[in-house]
Design a protein around this motif. Structure first.
Motif, short mmCIF file in Angstrom:
data_model
loop_
_atom_site.label_atom_id
_atom_site.label_comp_id
_atom_site.label_asym_id
_atom_site.label_seq_id
_atom_site.Cartn_x
_atom_site.Cartn_y
_atom_site.Cartn_z
N LEU A 98 0.82 -1.21 0.00
CA LEU A 98 0.00 0.00 0.00
C LEU A 98 0.86 1.26 0.00
CD1 LEU A 98 -2.74 -1.16 2.51
CD2 LEU A 98 -2.97 -0.89 0.03
N VAL A 99 1.92 1.27 0.79
CA VAL A 99 2.81 2.44 0.81
C VAL A 99 3.45 2.63 -0.56
CG1 VAL A 99 4.97 3.36 1.77
CG2 VAL A 99 3.26 2.36 3.29
N LYS A 100 3.95 1.55 -1.14
CA LYS A 100 4.59 1.65 -2.47
C LYS A 100 3.60 2.13 -3.52
CE LYS A 100 8.71 -0.64 -1.86
NZ LYS A 100 9.75 0.29 -1.59
N ALA A 101 2.36 1.66 -3.45
CA ALA A 101 1.35 2.09 -4.40
C ALA A 101 1.06 3.58 -4.25
CB ALA A 101 0.07 1.28 -4.22
N LEU A 102 0.91 4.05 -3.02
CA LEU A 102 0.66 5.47 -2.80
C LEU A 102 1.84 6.32 -3.26
CD1 LEU A 102 -1.10 5.28 0.68
CD2 LEU A 102 -2.14 6.05 -1.48
N GLN A 103 3.05 5.85 -2.98
CA GLN A 103 4.23 6.57 -3.44
C GLN A 103 4.28 6.63 -4.97
OE1 GLN A 103 7.23 4.24 -1.46
NE2 GLN A 103 7.28 5.61 0.32
N ALA A 104 3.87 5.54 -5.61
CA ALA A 104 3.88 5.50 -7.07
C ALA A 104 2.86 6.48 -7.66
CB ALA A 104 3.60 4.08 -7.56
N TYR A 105 1.70 6.60 -7.03
CA TYR A 105 0.73 7.60 -7.49
C TYR A 105 1.28 9.01 -7.28
CZ TYR A 105 -2.96 4.13 -8.09
OH TYR A 105 -3.71 3.07 -8.53
N LYS A 106 1.94 9.22 -6.17
CA LYS A 106 2.48 10.56 -5.86
C LYS A 106 3.57 10.98 -6.84
CE LYS A 106 3.80 13.39 -1.95
NZ LYS A 106 3.85 13.44 -0.48
N THR A 107 4.35 10.01 -7.31
CA THR A 107 5.46 10.32 -8.22
C THR A 107 5.10 10.12 -9.69
OG1 THR A 107 6.33 8.07 -8.09
CG2 THR A 107 7.17 9.68 -6.47
N ASP A 108 3.83 9.88 -9.97
CA ASP A 108 3.34 9.65 -11.34
C ASP A 108 3.81 8.33 -11.96
OD1 ASP A 108 1.82 11.97 -11.42
OD2 ASP A 108 3.47 13.17 -12.23
N ALA A 109 4.33 7.41 -11.16
CA ALA A 109 4.69 6.10 -11.68
C ALA A 109 3.43 5.26 -11.93
CB ALA A 109 5.63 5.38 -10.72
N ARG A 110 2.36 5.59 -11.22
CA ARG A 110 1.04 4.99 -11.48
C ARG A 110 0.13 6.12 -11.93
NH1 ARG A 110 -1.26 0.49 -7.37
NH2 ARG A 110 0.36 -1.07 -7.70
N ASN A 111 -0.82 5.77 -12.79
CA ASN A 111 -1.63 6.80 -13.39
C ASN A 111 -3.12 6.58 -13.14
OD1 ASN A 111 -2.45 8.97 -14.90
ND2 ASN A 111 -2.21 7.93 -16.86
N HIS A 112 -3.66 7.32 -12.22
CA HIS A 112 -5.11 7.40 -12.01
C HIS A 112 -5.35 8.79 -11.42
CE1 HIS A 112 -9.12 6.92 -10.36
NE2 HIS A 112 -9.26 5.93 -11.24
N PRO A 113 -6.07 9.65 -12.12
CA PRO A 113 -6.19 11.05 -11.69
C PRO A 113 -6.65 11.23 -10.25
CG PRO A 113 -7.13 10.78 -13.87
CD PRO A 113 -6.79 9.40 -13.37
N SER A 114 -7.65 10.49 -9.82
CA SER A 114 -8.14 10.65 -8.45
C SER A 114 -7.09 10.23 -7.45
CB SER A 114 -9.42 9.84 -8.23
OG SER A 114 -10.43 10.29 -9.10
N MET A 115 -6.46 9.09 -7.69
CA MET A 115 -5.45 8.61 -6.75
C MET A 115 -4.21 9.50 -6.75
SD MET A 115 -6.50 6.18 -4.92
CE MET A 115 -4.91 5.89 -4.17
N LYS A 116 -3.85 10.02 -7.91
CA LYS A 116 -2.70 10.93 -7.96
C LYS A 116 -2.98 12.18 -7.14
CE LYS A 116 -0.93 11.70 -12.02
NZ LYS A 116 -0.70 11.83 -13.48
N GLY A 117 -4.20 12.71 -7.26
CA GLY A 117 -4.57 13.90 -6.50
C GLY A 117 -4.56 13.66 -5.00
#
Length: 109
Positions: free
Chosen positions: A68-87
């Motif tokens: 979960l931490v890695k996933a959140l970090q990936a959204y924060k750094t744009d390594a994962r792409n989902h607009p709501s989660m990135k925000g």
């Protein structure tokens, strides 16, 4: 007296193992207090978003905290792409991520 290389490698391995154990774990109580942005989607069985596309939102309760931490970090750094989660991830500190992960990895639903 000089130690054999294998002893040095073993000593470094122990040091790294204990350093990882000393890493501050998240606080599930604090995570429960911080999960208002999460529960609206991840807390509803079978929930699907419609923005930006139809997406089946996964339940994250019981997931491994490290994931979960890695996933959140990936959204924060744009390594994962989902607009709501990135925000959402953009607003979270490292401690927030650890706390939320601890909550959801435990009894968080």
């Amino acid at each position: 007296m000089k130690r054999p290389a294998i002893v040095n490698i073993f000593a470094w391995g122990l040091l790294l193992a204990f350093a990882g154990a000393a890493h501050a774990a998240g606080d599930p109580v604090a995570g429960k207090q911080k999960n208002a942005m999460c529960v609206g989607c991840h807390g509803i069985e079978g929930y699907r978003t419609s923005y930006p596309t139809v997406y089946n939102v996964p339940r994250i309760g019981g997931q491994h905290a490290e994931y979960l931490v890695k996933a959140l970090q990936a959204y924060k750094t744009d390594a994962r792409n989902h607009p709501s989660m990135k925000g959402i991830a953009a607003t979270l500190s490292d401690q927030d991520m650890e706390d939320l992960a601890a909550y959801y990895a435990g009894s968080g639903k």
